[in-house]
Scaffold this motif. Structure first.
Motif, PDB file in Angstrom:
ATOM      1  N   GLY A 136      46.224  36.198  37.835  1.00 19.85           N
ATOM      2  CA  GLY A 136      45.730  37.210  38.769  1.00 19.85           C
ATOM      3  C   GLY A 136      45.066  38.355  38.030  1.00 19.85           C
ATOM      4  O   GLY A 136      44.026  38.872  38.464  1.00 19.85           O
ATOM      5  N   ARG A 137      45.660  38.729  36.896  1.00 28.65           N
ATOM      6  CA  ARG A 137      45.071  39.831  36.126  1.00 28.65           C
ATOM      7  C   ARG A 137      43.681  39.413  35.614  1.00 28.65           C
ATOM      8  O   ARG A 137      42.736  40.189  35.681  1.00 28.65           O
ATOM      9  N   ALA A 138      43.586  38.153  35.163  1.00 23.45           N
ATOM     10  CA  ALA A 138      42.288  37.646  34.700  1.00 23.45           C
ATOM     11  C   ALA A 138      41.282  37.669  35.841  1.00 23.45           C
ATOM     12  O   ALA A 138      40.120  38.053  35.664  1.00 23.45           O
ATOM     13  N   SER A 170      36.456  39.981  38.362  1.00 18.22           N
ATOM     14  CA  SER A 170      35.778  40.569  39.513  1.00 18.22           C
ATOM     15  C   SER A 170      35.240  41.952  39.183  1.00 18.22           C
ATOM     16  O   SER A 170      34.236  42.375  39.745  1.00 18.22           O
ATOM     17  N   GLN A 171      35.900  42.661  38.249  1.00 17.86           N
ATOM     18  CA  GLN A 171      35.381  43.977  37.878  1.00 17.86           C
ATOM     19  C   GLN A 171      34.149  43.876  37.005  1.00 17.86           C
ATOM     20  O   GLN A 171      33.151  44.554  37.227  1.00 17.86           O
ATOM     21  N   GLY A 212      38.298  37.448  26.041  1.00 19.74           N
ATOM     22  CA  GLY A 212      38.894  36.139  25.838  1.00 19.74           C
ATOM     23  C   GLY A 212      39.312  35.432  27.104  1.00 19.74           C
ATOM     24  O   GLY A 212      40.089  34.482  27.060  1.00 19.74           O
ATOM     25  N   ILE A 213      38.818  35.885  28.251  1.00 18.90           N
ATOM     26  CA  ILE A 213      39.146  35.199  29.498  1.00 18.90           C
ATOM     27  C   ILE A 213      38.145  34.078  29.714  1.00 18.90           C
ATOM     28  O   ILE A 213      36.936  34.274  29.575  1.00 18.90           O
ATOM     29  N   ASP A 214      38.663  32.884  30.040  1.00 19.67           N
ATOM     30  CA  ASP A 214      37.783  31.758  30.328  1.00 19.67           C
ATOM     31  C   ASP A 214      37.283  31.902  31.765  1.00 19.67           C
ATOM     32  O   ASP A 214      37.975  31.582  32.721  1.00 19.67           O
ATOM     33  N   VAL A 228      38.674  30.610  35.559  1.00 18.40           N
ATOM     34  CA  VAL A 228      39.113  31.565  36.584  1.00 18.40           C
ATOM     35  C   VAL A 228      38.384  31.309  37.891  1.00 18.40           C
ATOM     36  O   VAL A 228      38.994  31.264  38.973  1.00 18.40           O
ATOM     37  N   ILE A 229      37.064  31.088  37.800  1.00 20.40           N
ATOM     38  CA  ILE A 229      36.291  30.845  39.027  1.00 20.40           C
ATOM     39  C   ILE A 229      36.745  29.552  39.693  1.00 20.40           C
ATOM     40  O   ILE A 229      36.910  29.481  40.912  1.00 20.40           O
TER      41      ILE A 229
END
Lengths: 305, 330
Positions: free
Chosen positions: A178-180, A185-186, A195-197, A201-202
């Motif tokens: 959720g944090r990712a 979204s921001q 480092g977020i994939d 996430v999408i």
């Protein structure tokens, strides 16, 4: 005034379904800024998948077992179609701008509608209610409230929506995923640098949205006919609900869903011809956009130059 | 294909070409996504139809068409102002949804609205889901002209209108109005910084687009003489959008080309059979696939933003090029 309670209950029940679909819209819009026109079609495919499972199940299966099975399989079908759509249609054009994405979404929506009517030959399906104790019969049983019959199955809608919303709220607010999601979204680029994939996430966002839409489809399938065009109007109304509540906000989507459901039924309550029922949602949308463009619970994002 | 069908197909393509031109003003030139063009089309058609039913004077002949067409354009223009003033403040997707809602509201209201019958249907109510119809005026109402129908828009008349509107809009595109609109499309904030009154130009584009769509509606009524609200659905709006995407957003000659290509395709497909499947039956399925593939492979359409495609320009330049250097050295 005597049937006010009936229209209110009926509005709350249908509002719960709109809320479930609106949650998917709000998640997807929040993350890739795309109005996913095909979302209503995920809901339609969920309804079809539920009916398909019903046909496969042995005829003696007790309703208490088969109804959850149908809801579950509809959710899974919704997930599959949503993730496939994202991978095949939306991912390649993610960098080509908003107009391209929106047109693709419209194209996917028409494609799914026409595929469904190609396979189903546009014959509306309905759970048969001839045998006592069968799903169709149980779903058609109704309780009289305020001068009108509310189908028993409709009482499942509201608790189910609330439970699913709370689970979603927990996922978005309390877990790492959720944090990712909130980070993407921001600012997707900054999130990628952290480092977020983003692709994953999408994909998972579409998965959540598809799950909700599929379950909503199963619920509506219990009480009315299943046909290829069934997703169009509820899809639009759910998007309106998401905008009215404030797009990107989970409580907003649920609130918006209930508002649209109730307003729609209040039109009937006020003895306005039922043909104008669908107009009500659009009028609410235009009013809300004029008075509070960010939606009731939405936060105002200031544009940077 | 019979002559009558040919006439009707050519006329329909012309009407959709005008609609594509009108949508191109707001979508292609100004960059505002409008998904409710069928709404203005419907308003124009109904205004023309009702005007014809209530105020037709056979003595006036062609002028009847002028009256009903002006009524159609005025009605569409008035509705565009009513919708535009509050809604043009919205940006991007929100505007798309509101205009989509407008199109749907128009259709739903027309389904539920009944009009008094007028002279043609005395004592009756017309409208509703079956729509309105212009039958022949009986001769005893107007002894001078035995039977009068309002059928006026034949295919050549519609195509003359297409050409006039196309040239007119291309000239607008070249004028300062057009440059301001295209500036808004490229970057609203930059346009504002350059001193362009954004809301004024957006409103002008919206009004112009609606008025042209209203004219298309009037032509449609005078061609068909019988219209029903079911025709003006979202699919109609999407079809128009598909035409300008195919032709190239921002190019008026591209819009006409897109309308011709998409208009002819179903009539060709109707006669094509593959493995026993009639392709004509899957027209909408193919439209959907076409839209998705088109956006992926050729997002700029056939013409791009130019009025004349780049490759034709290159061909012309090659012809005019001075002879190669070989001659000089020799």
């Amino acid at each position: 005034m005597d049937n006010f309670l009936f229209f209110l209950t009926s509005g709350l029940c249908i509002g719960a379904v709109y809320a479930l679909i609106a949650l998917g819209y709000t998640l997807v819009y929040g993350i890739i800024k795309l109005i996913n026109f095909a979302h209503g079609e995920f809901y339609m495919i969920g309804a079809y998948a539920g009916f398909g499972i019903y046909l496969v199940l042995p005829s003696g299966t007790p309703a208490i077992l088969s109804i959850p099975l149908i809801i579950l399989s509809s959710g899974i079908a919704g997930i599959i179609i949503a993730v496939l759509t994202e991978q095949i249609a939306y991912k390649p054009i993610r960098k080509s701008g908003r107009l391209a994405a929106l047109l693709t979404a419209i194209g996917v929506s028409f494609l799914l509608q026409n595929l469904a009517s190609f396979i189903n030959k546009a014959n509306p399906l309905q759970y048969p209610s001839d045998k006592s104790g069968s799903i169709g019969e149980i779903c058609q049983r109704s309780i009289v409230i305020g001068g009108g019959g509310i189908k028993i199955i409709q009482f499942v809608y509201i608790p189910l929506t609330i439970v699913l919303t709370l689970i979603l709220w927990h996922i978005v607010m309390k877990t790492n995923f959720g944090r990712a999601m909130r980070a993407v979204s921001q600012d997707p680029d900054a999130a990628a640098l952290m480092g977020i994939d983003i692709n994953s996430v999408i994909r998972k966002t579409f998965l959540l949205g598809g799950l909700m839409a599929g379950i909503a489809g199963a619920l509506i399938g219990f009480q009315s006919v299943i046909e290829p065009m069934m997703g169009f109007m509820p899809g639009l109304k759910a998007f309106i609900a998401a905008v009215v509540g404030g797009i990107g906000s989970i409580p907003g989507a649920v609130l918006g869903g209930f508002i649209i459901g109730i307003v729609e039924n209040m039109v009937l309550f006020c003895n306005i011809p039922s043909g104008y029922k669908d107009v009500a949602a659009f009028v609410v949308l235009i009013l809300v956009l004029l008075i509070r463009p960010q939606g009731i619970l939405g936060s105002n994002v200031r544009e940077k130059v | 294909m019979s002559w009558f069908e040919f006439n009707s197909v050519l006329g329909n393509i012309g009407i959709f070409a005008i609609l594509a031109l009108s949508l191109n003003v707001i979508c292609g030139m100004t960059g505002l996504l409008q998904l409710g063009q069928a709404g203005f089309f419907a308003i124009g058609a109904y205004a023309a139809g009702l005007t014809s039913i209530y105020f037709t004077f056979p003595e006036l002949g062609v002028l009847n068409f002028a009256i009903s067409a002006s009524a159609a354009m005025m009605a569409a223009g008035i509705f565009s102002i009513i919708l535009g003033i509050p809604c043009l403040r919205l940006k991007g997707d929100y505007l798309a949804i509101v205009t989509l809602g407008f199109g749907e509201i128009t259709r739903l209201v027309l389904i539920n609205l009944m009009f008094p019958g007028g002279k043609m249907h005395p004592g009756e109510k017309i409208g509703g889901a079956t729509g309105i119809k212009f039958t022949e005026f009986p001769g005893d109402l107007w002894p001078n002209s035995p039977n009068y129908t309002a059928e006026f828009a034949s295919w050549w008349f519609i195509w003359i209108a297409v050409i006039i509107i196309c040239v007119f809009l291309i000239n607008i595109k070249k004028s300062s109005f057009g440059r301001a609109m295209m500036c808004i499309r490229e970057d609203e904030i930059a346009a504002q910084a350059m001193g362009i009154n954004i809301s004024k130009y957006k409103m002008i584009a919206f009004l112009l687009s609606a008025v042209v769509a209203g004219l298309a509606g009037a032509l449609f009524f005078h061609k068909e003489l019988s219209i029903a609200p079911g025709k003006f659905n979202l699919i109609c709006s999407i079809e128009i959008l598909l035409m300008i995407v195919l032709g190239g957003l921002g190019s008026f000659s591209g819009a006409v080309t897109g309308a011709v290509v998409l208009g002819i395709t179903p009539y060709i497909l109707r006669h094509v059979e593959i493995c026993g499947y009639r392709l004509g039956e899957y027209q909408q399925l193919m439209y959907a696939v076409l839209l998705i593939i088109l956006i992926r492979l050729a997002p700029n359409g056939i013409f791009g933003m130019n009025e004349v495609p780049v490759w034709i320009g290159k061909l012309l330049k090659m012809k005019n090029k001075p002879p190669a250097k070989q001659n000089e050295t020799a």
